[in-house]
Design an enzyme around this catalytic site. Sequence first.
Site, PDB file in Angstrom:
ATOM      1  N   GLY A 463      -2.425   5.921  -7.740  1.00 44.69           N
ATOM      2  CA  GLY A 463      -3.367   4.826  -7.035  1.00 44.69           C
ATOM      3  C   GLY A 463      -3.118   4.340  -5.580  1.00 44.69           C
ATOM      4  O   GLY A 463      -3.453   3.443  -5.112  1.00 44.69           O
ATOM      5  N   LYS A 628      -4.163   0.735   5.921  1.00 41.05           N
ATOM      6  CA  LYS A 628      -4.999   0.123   4.833  1.00 41.05           C
ATOM      7  C   LYS A 628      -4.331   0.348   3.635  1.00 41.05           C
ATOM      8  O   LYS A 628      -3.910  -0.869   3.029  1.00 41.05           O
ATOM      9  CB  LYS A 628      -6.206   0.694   4.822  1.00 41.05           C
ATOM     10  CG  LYS A 628      -7.346   0.059   4.085  1.00 41.05           C
ATOM     11  CD  LYS A 628      -8.563   0.646   4.399  1.00 41.05           C
ATOM     12  CE  LYS A 628      -9.667  -0.183   3.673  1.00 41.05           C
ATOM     13  NZ  LYS A 628     -11.304   0.217   4.003  1.00 41.05           N
ATOM     14  N   GLN A 633      -0.451  -1.765  -0.729  1.00 42.72           N
ATOM     15  CA  GLN A 633       0.894  -1.598  -1.577  1.00 42.72           C
ATOM     16  C   GLN A 633       1.686  -2.788  -1.483  1.00 42.72           C
ATOM     17  O   GLN A 633       2.246  -3.376  -2.548  1.00 42.72           O
ATOM     18  CB  GLN A 633       1.691  -0.415  -0.999  1.00 42.72           C
ATOM     19  CG  GLN A 633       1.207   0.811  -1.476  1.00 42.72           C
ATOM     20  CD  GLN A 633       1.001   1.168  -3.087  1.00 42.72           C
ATOM     21  OE1 GLN A 633       2.160   1.298  -3.662  1.00 42.72           O
ATOM     22  NE2 GLN A 633       0.172   1.157  -3.646  1.00 42.72           N
ATOM     23  N   GLY A 697       9.324   4.405   2.527  1.00 42.97           N
ATOM     24  CA  GLY A 697       8.421   3.947   1.411  1.00 42.97           C
ATOM     25  C   GLY A 697       8.139   2.665   1.098  1.00 42.97           C
ATOM     26  O   GLY A 697       8.974   1.808   1.695  1.00 42.97           O
ATOM     27  N   GLU A 700       7.412  -0.419  -3.235  1.00 51.08           N
ATOM     28  CA  GLU A 700       8.297  -1.538  -4.093  1.00 51.08           C
ATOM     29  C   GLU A 700       8.720  -2.809  -3.634  1.00 51.08           C
ATOM     30  O   GLU A 700       8.996  -3.757  -4.426  1.00 51.08           O
ATOM     31  CB  GLU A 700       9.299  -0.714  -5.214  1.00 51.08           C
ATOM     32  CG  GLU A 700       8.798   0.246  -6.047  1.00 51.08           C
ATOM     33  CD  GLU A 700       9.954   1.354  -6.496  1.00 51.08           C
ATOM     34  OE1 GLU A 700      10.520   0.926  -7.520  1.00 51.08           O
ATOM     35  OE2 GLU A 700       9.963   2.227  -5.925  1.00 51.08           O
TER      36      GLU A 700
END
Lengths: 734, 331
Positions: A463, A628, A633, A697, A700
Amino acid sequence: MTAIGDPITRVDGHAKVTGKAKYAAEFAVPHLTYAVMVTSTIGSGRILSMGTSDAQHAPGVLTVMTPANAPKLPQGGKAAVHPPAGRVLSLLQDNLVHYNNQPIAVVVAETLNQALYASSLVTVRYQRENPHLNFEGGFATAHPGSHGKDPADKSIGNLEQGMAEGEVKVDQVYTTPLENHNPMEPHVTIAEWEGEKLTLHDATQYISGVKQTVAKSFGIPDENVRVLCPYTGGGFGCKGSTWSHVLLAAMAAKVVQRPVKLVLERPQMFGPVGGRPRTHQHVVLAAKRDGTLTAMQHDVHSHTSEIEDFTEPSSSVTRTLYACPAIKTSQRLVPLSLATPTFQRAPGESTGTFALEIAMDELAYKLNMDPIQLRLKNYAEKDPIENKPFSSKHLRECYEQGAARFGWAKRNPAPRSMKRGHDLIGWGMATATYPANRSSASVNVQFEPNGRVTVTCGSQDLGTGTYTIMAQVAAATLKLPIELVNAELGDSAMPKSPVSGGSQTAASVTPAVQAAAKQAQLALFALAAADKDSLFHEVAPQDLDFENGKVVRKGKSGGEDFKELLARNGNKPIGATASAEPEQDSEQYSKHSFGAVFAEVSVDESLGMPHVQRVVGVYDVGTLLNEKTGKSQLIGGIVWGVSLALHEEAHIDNASGRIVNNNLAEYHVPVNADIGEIEVFALNFPDTKFNPLGARGIGEIGITGAGAAIANAIYHATGKRIRSAPITPDMLLT
Amino acid sequence: MQPFEYQRPQNAQEAVNGVDAAHAKFLAGGTNLIDLMKQQVELPTRLIDIKRLELAKIEEMPGGGLRLGALATNADTAGHTLVRQRYPMLAQAILAGASPQLRNMATNGGNLLQRTRCYYFYDPAYEHCNKRKPGSGCAAIEGFNRIHAILGTSTACIATHPSDMCVALAALGARVRVQGKGGERVIEFADFHRLPGRTPEIDTNLRADELILSIDLPAGPYAAHSAYVKVRDRASYAFALVSAAAALELDNGTIRSARLALGGVAHKPWRSDRAEAMLAGKPASQQSYVVAANAALEGAKPFEHNAFKVEMAKATIVRAFSLAAAGGDKA
């Protein structure tokens, strides 16, 4: 034309909102049967006997699989157990109960309702033991816990001396609770055998991991197992491991000799698939009057199960965040009669920043110093313990821009200095950080005879937007509009890719997309050069380029549509598979993302209710591949930070070791009404020492720091220093 | 889910006749019953679907009261103009509960019959629950009891009633009109729900064959000065830690009469006659509310994890009366 960074809407968005996107449970497999797990209702002990006769005779029931009759697996079901993520599972190979809610039987029936009803008829006689649930009581006998490559203990300098040199000290304990991930999509597996070949539709963050674990556990060759997962309905870490239900579904399918679907009931999401362990974090900071840190100590206890070690590495943040001559960190584990914990969004950094970044705020108050100034005073120009340079670090700019965007300069640091009606208002800030991880990944890029390009990778999309950035990077590399690119993933038969965990998918997969696109382009040039009817017959590839779907001569207009080229050459696709490995010299660097997060919180003074009014986060995450999906995230991470700070906790019943609030009504995560304004910004400094696209990344980092910023804002609002998450109204009552 | 028979009666009398069989249950919105059936807590062998009966109207009654049909949804009730004009506290209380999706399904009659959210009741894995398995004991008393009752508990049960709407209905002195085999009767709201005593398995004084027809609200002087305040762990979709429905009849700064009911503190919506009586004739001041709040919580007996509820309830009462006096702004 599509560029890296463009705020492209999810390419799979339409399929998702129209229901065309098929999740693991939605595959219509002929002759499907339905399995339901029966789980233990005691916290520790042994199964003496199970009454299965009523269940066996209930309508539609095909089998009741228990430790008494379950197929025996090689090595007692432990053939695939390799730490850290080869889990010790509950596969009905023995009669032992290690935690409450442990799988102990599987009922398979013709329909789901039949299986559910029959599962309620299974009775169990136990020999009960007292579950071990005393976390603090286990500190004296706790054992060291490592996490991946991180050792249990890591220190530099002379702690005693550093502590002695400190003129101001903070010495406190911070705690965070047991949490359970609870993605919207529960865990689910459909297992189908064809002879010795097994196909699994599985909700997972790691198709090739499931494949290996299942093959090893059954003692069959890896190539006999195929795992499919085109869409994952949220993972957050709990779908990073292969848990018991996956194998139980496959075992049951073997027994009934038909395909079996096993979907976890929501209460079964509280235990058998992991969770974030409790932490107890002792932090000591010592500093000179000018704010210079002289010593930092961060000793962490977290719980694990009695069958396996899992470490929540909260002290990792103290190992990297601030320059300090003496640092001591340790990780200790307390085994309890609870399910094995696992990776949950930013394992370590989420809970670790909650402790360290509140402690830094406390230190700033003791020093009468602005908390940003304190952090700048101790800014780490290199990794303090590893003594390596950072591959790229722009945390200073995060503080500066965050402060400016939030309006930090207007803050009066005195607690209880801002009021609005019944509410006290507070502003707090904290540092965010998360390591930059990357692994080897392979990708195939193919020019199709229909004029489209397909980019394929055995990765997962939780997702998060993996489909979108795969298509986007392929389109940008090939100078094509993204509408002409199909992205495909989620099949273990595709080129191999790592677990979608540790925020590494984008950083691992996109360099491979880029490499494969370039090689596929070369294959196309070679085809043109070999084609007598091509405009570019016998033209050297270095003289050719590819633009807008056409092979062109460099610097010239005109060209040849690749579709025509393929049509003349057998109308077959042409492409290439390429792998990308972490940069060779990357071990020379310490690789992390950073951020600064600012929160405004109101607290209704007499009723104790807190509300996060606004959050501003500025992040240094390297190149933002898609503005976007990327910002989405980061925002989602902050929302979970609100949850960590104010809402989330699995409560344990001390008599039984069972989680009492094992449903989404009582296990609180924030609802929309809890979320104020959230603004996020990414600095967009490419980290090309880490990856050729410069992208780290971002899955998180958003949760890190957010909890502490909120707790610090609550202190500023109320003068109450709460060191225990979640901070609930009862703690804030006047 | 245990297999069950399904019936759809044509009228209330037929519905009432259908409950003859043991373990029959009326099904309306299903927002709680179906959940509990999936959890194997409720095990009806027959469901009598009353959703299509003509009981969904909201009508004026002679003398200025309002009749809320048992099958009117919570959402329609909260949004009804007359409810908002005459009983704004009720609309606030309904909107403080559940989620829009649930309020669209849930009916007024069903709201009264919600069962407790006590963890130990809701999960059959626990052996000890006198409400679910009479005589089996109470796991909550020695267990994790942060959300449990502090008033009117017994040694058999410390569960709370979960409704917000019922707290406002208790304060407003509603009456519940029911139909049994023998005909209709009216139950005062204060007598509708029960304290646990030795029979916590019985939530209400509704007889097994009785169907709720409507909830009747008397005309009252409280529309101008009432408020519902709910303290909870998150801003929506959370049951009350404590809540208060407070209403005042004011005469030039003096309280002529007051109403107070609490949620989240007892096995039933907890109306405090004592606090109401103490406020009558007193000035509408913070001091009066504090005295009333102390009176309302007199005799409160907290457990290991819910001691905070005593002070939280007092603060909530004071806030609710302050808001009510100020004109009932939303909390």
